[in-house]
Design a protein around this motif. Structure first.
Motif, mmCIF file in Angstrom:
data_model
loop_
_atom_site.group_PDB
_atom_site.id
_atom_site.type_symbol
_atom_site.label_atom_id
_atom_site.label_comp_id
_atom_site.label_asym_id
_atom_site.label_seq_id
_atom_site.Cartn_x
_atom_site.Cartn_y
_atom_site.Cartn_z
ATOM 1 N N SER A 17 43.190 39.060 46.402
ATOM 2 C CA SER A 17 42.235 38.366 45.548
ATOM 3 C C SER A 17 41.563 37.233 46.313
ATOM 4 N N CYS A 69 41.478 41.515 40.610
ATOM 5 C CA CYS A 69 40.122 41.397 40.033
ATOM 6 C C CYS A 69 40.085 40.168 39.124
ATOM 7 N N VAL A 94 42.508 31.734 34.295
ATOM 8 C CA VAL A 94 41.876 32.868 34.963
ATOM 9 C C VAL A 94 41.751 34.019 33.974
ATOM 10 N N TYR A 123 41.708 38.222 34.301
ATOM 11 C CA TYR A 123 41.943 39.285 35.282
ATOM 12 C C TYR A 123 41.664 40.631 34.642
ATOM 13 N N THR A 180 38.967 36.135 38.099
ATOM 14 C CA THR A 180 37.938 35.100 38.177
ATOM 15 C C THR A 180 38.461 33.853 37.475
#
Length: 105
Positions: free
Chosen positions: A7, A34, A19, A21, A36
């Protein structure tokens, strides 16, 4: 769950507070992939039925102090405006009184 080493956020050296995911990889450990970073306020704003933000004691204390200061400042400003209006009214009365006495002459 931790951030998967592949990541991009893993390279930051720390995990952001919040986060989102897309994928959860289970090996001997669980990893989020994946991923952010998001702001907690975003979650509370966009999904209030799922998320709330609890204030820490310090944050709540600081907020209350700011509110008290703001309230005191507003009260001072209102008092100042009220005194200014009173002075303007006295001045207007004085001008009217002077106007009446000069008309009589």
């Amino acid at each position: 769950s931790g951030l998967h080493p592949s990541s991009a956020l893993y390279g930051l050296g720390y995990t952001p507070d919040y986060v989102c995911y897309h994928e959860l990889i289970s090996t001997t450990k669980e990893y989020m992939s994946c991923v952010t970073a998001v702001e907690g306020e975003w979650l509370a704003e966009l999904g209030p039925m799922f998320f709330t933000i609890k204030e820490s004691f310090e944050t709540a204390l600081k907020r209350r102090q700011r509110e008290r200061i703001n309230q005191a400042n507003m009260e001072k400003e209102m008092d100042k405006k009220e005194k200014q209006k009173e002075q303007e009214a006295k001045l207007k009365k004085a001008k009217e009184k002077v106007g009446m006495t000069s008309e009589r002459r």
